[in-house]
Design an enzyme around this catalytic site. Sequence first.
Site: not given
Length: 201
Positions: A5-6, A55, A79, A141
Amino acid sequence: MLFWRHGRTAWNVERRFQGQTDIELDEVGHAQAERAGRVLASLNPDVVVASDLRRAADTAGYLSRACGVPVDHDEGLRERHGGSWEGLTGNELFARWPTGYAMMDIPDGETIAAVGDRMTEAVDKALARTPAGGLLVVVSHGAALRVVIARMLGLADEQREVLGPLSNCCWSVLGTRRDHWRLMEHNAASLPEPVVLSDDT
C-alpha cells in the site's frame, strides 16, 4: 507476490475518502516509502507494477530507485472510485449515508465486483511477465488491495473483511503451495522470518 500500500497522504490523516482523487504523499508518506523501498529492494523484485495515481506511483518509485527495476503503471490498479464520497471524512459520510457507509455501499461509486475484476486482470497481466520463482511487487491502495488479495485466496468479495486493513506503506505477502495462493504475511512493515513449511503439512 507482494502487495504494497502507498505511503501516507494528508487525506489519510484527515480520514477523508480518497478514491481516485489524485492526492500526493505528504512528508511522512515520502519518508515511509523511502524506508520501505530500501527494505523491499533487498528481496530483489523482478517486476514492479503500480497504480498510476501519484500516491502509489511515487511510493513505487522509491523501490524502483533502490533496486533498479522500472515501474509499470496500470490504471487497473487504482483505488475504488468513490463518486460523491470522495473528499468527505468518515464522520461526514456516516452523517449523510449511515447505512451505506457501514456497508461501504457507495450510491454512485464503483462496485466491489468491478474493482475485483480490474485488479485481478492487472495482477494476472503482471504475473504473466514475472519469471518462474520470481517476485512481483504490486503497489496500490488499501481497499483495492484487500479485494484482490481476497480473490486470490479464493474468498468471495463479501468475505474480504476477514483481512484486516493495510496500514500506509505496509504490505502483504502471498505464496503458492500445491498450486494455490496462501497468505504468508499481512500488514507487515518488516521482512518475514523464514517459515518452516513442514510444520503444517
